[in-house]
Design an enzyme around this catalytic site. Structure first.
Site, short mmCIF file in Angstrom:
data_model
loop_
_atom_site.label_atom_id
_atom_site.label_comp_id
_atom_site.label_asym_id
_atom_site.label_seq_id
_atom_site.Cartn_x
_atom_site.Cartn_y
_atom_site.Cartn_z
N LYS A 1 -1.26 -6.38 -7.86
CA LYS A 1 -1.56 -7.59 -7.08
C LYS A 1 -3.03 -8.02 -7.31
CE LYS A 1 -1.57 -10.51 -3.55
NZ LYS A 1 -2.80 -10.25 -2.86
N HIS B 1 0.84 -1.21 0.00
CA HIS B 1 0.00 0.00 0.00
C HIS B 1 0.87 1.26 0.00
CE1 HIS B 1 -2.77 -2.93 2.09
NE2 HIS B 1 -3.58 -2.45 1.17
#
Ligand code: PAF
Length: 283
Positions: A149, A37
């Site tokens: 991802k 993140h």
């Protein structure tokens, strides 16, 4: 770094910033943050944006109430991490703030929402589409950052932007990996050290398949069979799927037509933890 819980406040903040002629970068998250993140936030900082992250565990994308309840929540920790990565504002609304009424609007993404992950998580991508549309309308970013991802999610958002004409540039951040190759995920927290080592097979098999598929003589069905055999050598990992797909519709390919839009997608389970990973054929 500023923290906002209400739609009105974050809107006001963003519109004040616009007078300074800055570009707004949105990094949508559900919290439980990790390096993956933070790489999205860093990408936004490097692009010269004013990075705004959202932290919201979105109930409409969970088809299992138990998963929703168990989803890790630690806003204080998330805020510290976001600030250290250079984030300037965070929107962390309550469920009531985000959904003051039960939403009954649904967006249909065709095969993009029914293939691969869609088969295991019914309605998941409709929920993602709904919450991301709301976040786009609330924050009105110039750039939106999503990780490779969740490749299928990335293409769902691309379709959302194209078909609903959001004036937003979508940017993809590469997958961050642990030392042995396992793709970073909030779920890795639930793995023991030996499970993590075992799960390295997921990335290894993607790499092996990619190498094979780039040969002119490659045969998708033989490669798929080889990957299934590889997983049989592990008594901890269960392969859910390994597919070679077109990113246009996420349907499995029998033959590679366009290398640039071909991706290898995999999902496997270890100790009741479901892990996904992917490689773009040309990466
Ligand atoms: O990828 C996620 O964390 C979520 O699906 C997202 C994009 C923040 C929407 O809730």
């Amino acid at each position: 770094m500023r923290l906002f819980h209400s739609q009105t406040e974050i809107r006001q903040f963003v519109s004040n910033q616009r007078y300074r002629d800055v570009k707004i970068g949105l990094i949508p998250t559900m919290g439980a943050l990790h390096e993956g993140h933070l790489s999205l936030v860093k990408m936004s900082v490097e692009a010269g944006d004013l990075p705004v992250a959202s932290v919201f565990v979105n109930p409409t994308q969970f088809n299992n109430p138990e998963d929703l309840e168990k989803y890790p929540r630690n806003l204080d920790q998330d805020l510290k991490m976001l600030e250290s990565a250079g984030c300037q504002a965070v929107f962390a609304p309550s469920v009531e703030e985000m959904y003051p009424f039960v939403p009954d609007l649904t967006i249909n993404f065709g095969s993009l929402e029914t293939e691969l992950e869609g088969k295991f998580r019914e309605g998941h991508f409709k929920g993602v589409g709904l919450v991301v549309s709301k976040l786009f309308n609330i924050v009105q970013p110039d750039h939106a950052y999503f990780g490779q991802k969740d490749l299928q999610q990335y293409y769902i958002i691309q379709k959302l932007i194209q078909q609903l004409s959001f004036p937003i540039q979508l940017r993809m951040a590469p997958i961050m990996r642990e030392a042995h190759g396992l793709a970073m995920s909030s779920r890795n927290e639930r793995l023991s050290e030996s499970d993590r080592n075992e799960a390295a097979l997921i990335y290894q098999s993607l790499q092996e398949a990619q190498k094979e598929l780039l040969k002119s003589t490659s045969d998708i069905s033989a490669v798929k069979q080889r990957i299934h055999e590889l997983f049989k050598t592990s008594d901890r990992l269960t392969l859910e799927y390994f597919e070679v797909i077109s990113t246009d519709d996420f349907k499995p390919l029998k033959k590679i037509k366009n290398k640039a839009t071909t991706a290898l997608c995999i999902a496997a389970e270890i100790g009741q933890v479901r892990l996904i990973d992917n490689l773009l054929l040309i990466s």
